[in-house]
Motif scaffolding. Sequence first.
Motif, PDB file in Angstrom:
ATOM      1  N   THR A  96      21.900  32.677  42.952  1.00 38.18           N
ATOM      2  CA  THR A  96      21.398  31.396  43.436  1.00 38.18           C
ATOM      3  C   THR A  96      21.632  31.382  44.934  1.00 38.18           C
ATOM      4  O   THR A  96      22.776  31.449  45.388  1.00 38.18           O
ATOM      5  CB  THR A  96      22.131  30.214  42.765  1.00 38.18           C
ATOM      6  N   LEU A  98      20.644  28.992  47.871  1.00 37.10           N
ATOM      7  CA  LEU A  98      20.040  27.745  48.350  1.00 37.10           C
ATOM      8  C   LEU A  98      19.853  27.871  49.854  1.00 37.10           C
ATOM      9  O   LEU A  98      20.776  27.677  50.636  1.00 37.10           O
ATOM     10  CB  LEU A  98      20.918  26.550  47.976  1.00 37.10           C
ATOM     11  N   GLN A 116      26.674  32.553  43.985  1.00 35.72           N
ATOM     12  CA  GLN A 116      25.989  31.423  44.607  1.00 35.72           C
ATOM     13  C   GLN A 116      26.223  31.451  46.115  1.00 35.72           C
ATOM     14  O   GLN A 116      27.374  31.524  46.561  1.00 35.72           O
ATOM     15  CB  GLN A 116      26.524  30.100  44.048  1.00 35.72           C
ATOM     16  N   LEU A 118      25.381  29.018  49.149  1.00 33.76           N
ATOM     17  CA  LEU A 118      24.980  27.619  49.251  1.00 33.76           C
ATOM     18  C   LEU A 118      25.011  27.131  50.698  1.00 33.76           C
ATOM     19  O   LEU A 118      26.092  26.965  51.265  1.00 33.76           O
ATOM     20  CB  LEU A 118      25.919  26.754  48.387  1.00 33.76           C
ATOM     21  N   ILE A 152      31.342  32.200  44.994  1.00 30.80           N
ATOM     22  CA  ILE A 152      30.577  31.134  45.627  1.00 30.80           C
ATOM     23  C   ILE A 152      30.889  31.165  47.117  1.00 30.80           C
ATOM     24  O   ILE A 152      32.058  31.144  47.514  1.00 30.80           O
ATOM     25  CB  ILE A 152      30.948  29.758  45.035  1.00 30.80           C
TER      26      ILE A 152
END
Length: 192
Positions: A96, A98, A116, A118, A152
């Motif tokens: 992921t 973003l 992730q 982010l 993350i």
Amino acid sequence: MADYFADDPRTNRERMLAGDLYISDDPDNERESKRAVKLQSQYTAAYAEDPDGARPILADLLGSLGEDAHIKPPLYVDYGTFVTVGARTFINYNLTALDVAPIIIGEDCQIGPNVQLLTPTHPVEPRPRRDRLEAAKPITIGDNVWLGGGAIVLPGVTIGDNSVIGAGAVVTRDVPANSIAVGNPARVVREI
């Protein structure tokens, strides 16, 4: 309600790209997001039949895809156009990213499953819900970095070359080159 944009003639997309506060439901952003969703779906379907044949779809989705870089689907991005993946980088399932700000992944990186990256941030002061204000800070991952599964990386973080981030780590601040960082929040436990 405060008018954050009273003297700012820019569109919300222009504010987003500048890393300033913006409202996320901008029509241009929505159009670009729909494009990304379509390409992500096409990539996943094509990869199941022919991973090499799916590469042009991935290259169309991302801002830059280095030679011999490989990403296993599914891949989730906001726009894709702000993601750069360096040569010979391998990204396992379920990334992921973003990317409301640039995400730069260096060369020769190894990224585990369920990572992730982010970039969006949100104001922490009280505000009316309808404002939906966001801002963004880029993420930079150097060359020859290993990110363990489930790691993350939060907005504005830079991870230096030749570093290892342990599985499940939550990286809240920069990690210097040649370091091993683990935990939540991630902390450097030793140099390599």
